[in-house]
Design a protein around this motif. Sequence first.
Motif, PDB file in Angstrom:
ATOM      1  N   PHE A 152       0.819  -1.210   0.000  1.00 19.51           N
ATOM      2  CA  PHE A 152       0.000   0.000   0.000  1.00 19.51           C
ATOM      3  C   PHE A 152       0.857   1.265   0.000  1.00 19.51           C
ATOM      4  O   PHE A 152       0.660   2.158  -0.822  1.00 19.51           O
ATOM      5  N   GLU A 156       1.085   3.881  -3.091  1.00 21.83           N
ATOM      6  CA  GLU A 156       0.577   5.230  -2.848  1.00 21.83           C
ATOM      7  C   GLU A 156       1.658   6.259  -3.163  1.00 21.83           C
ATOM      8  O   GLU A 156       1.384   7.286  -3.805  1.00 21.83           O
ATOM      9  N   SER A 329      -7.188   2.524   0.617  1.00 23.04           N
ATOM     10  CA  SER A 329      -5.933   3.013   0.060  1.00 23.04           C
ATOM     11  C   SER A 329      -6.253   3.848  -1.162  1.00 23.04           C
ATOM     12  O   SER A 329      -7.038   3.429  -2.017  1.00 23.04           O
TER      13      SER A 329
END
Length: 418
Positions: A152, A156, A329
């Motif tokens: 994640f 990101e 997310s």
Amino acid sequence: MGIVIIGGGQAGLQSADSLRTEGYTGEITVVADEPGLPYQRPPLSKDYLTPGKEALPLPLRGEAFFTDKDITLLTGAAATGIDRTARTVSLEDGTMLPYERLILATGTRNRTLGCSGAELPGIHSLRTLADAQTLHAALPTARNVVVIGAGFIGLEFAAAARAHGCNTTVLEFAPRPMCRALTPLMGDWFAGAHEHLGIDLRLSEGIDRFEAGEHGRVATAVSTTGASYPANLVVVGIGVLPNDILAIEAGLETENGILVDAQLRTSDPGILAVGDCANFPHPRAGGHIRLESVQNATDQARHAARTIMAAAGGQAEANPYADLPWFWSTQGPYRLQMAGLARPEDDTLVLGDPAAAKFSVLCFPDGILAAVESVNLPADHMAARKLLAGSARLSRQEAEAEGFTLKAAAKSLLNALA
């Protein structure tokens, strides 16, 4: 003696807040090892790094909260030991804090690389506000960014780097991004989605070493295949480890975190553990599990407060902690939301349109809905949470019926319960 809470994150502050809400009137002290007001961590790898956005952290609570709730906040104060016999917590500056009950909300720390060149300037992790500030300042002039790990945080950050116009490469040893958290179907979709953003996603390819340039900073990342990638900025996102050293040194039981029972008590009933550091029994996991999410941190904090108040008042214990796990997310234009615990081997059903980046993946172990992964469909996510948190059992056959929607199924459930 009051209650001492070690940790100034979501779990720690929610514990303090919930204790006051539940009617606790004694002293509450929160020990936070970072300076300044505690802040929200999730935005650091998302909104905080958006091009052109001012680098301002979002506080978990304002200054007035601590005054109004009569909570003592000690910032920049690292806890160094727990004396379970004397019931005291020692701090780095020599302060000793007595406690009646102790809550460990110590969170996690980033895993680190052990490969050659891992300490070169220009290689960063992303967890704290200081980390995010450094990356916020570096991204506008970075040209070649390499991210180690397609979890994640890694993805990101990769999406944020690409939004800054950086040439962005992600090295991931696993065959799919977010491999441990998502179904194969969703993981494969995100692989294509990030490639569509212009990110060079290298799967089944880890990091072997880093090489320095003429100024001593990182200049090249060499992968396990022998391929070389230019890199003047590197972010390492290969997962986290629970902060359980204090617990271990105090003689508490640990295993992939601090072991707790269904009421979040450690092996010492006077000490509880909540949030990312706690390994707890959960019926949906079929045993113990450790979860890293805001939802779990805040819900466990509320439960821990009830556990403490029930013990103090001689009341019956609350039901075992079994709140529905949910996560999210944001990766560039893709908002991923998950409810329940998906497993790679689950039978799956797709609702919506993956080509339009608006769809949900329903997971059916043993033919009954257990988890839902959604992309850019917040209504599906909210409906899934209602369905999974209740006692209804939705079969795959029902979900395959013509005209079925999660929203309609959730509405039907609520009407049936009314």
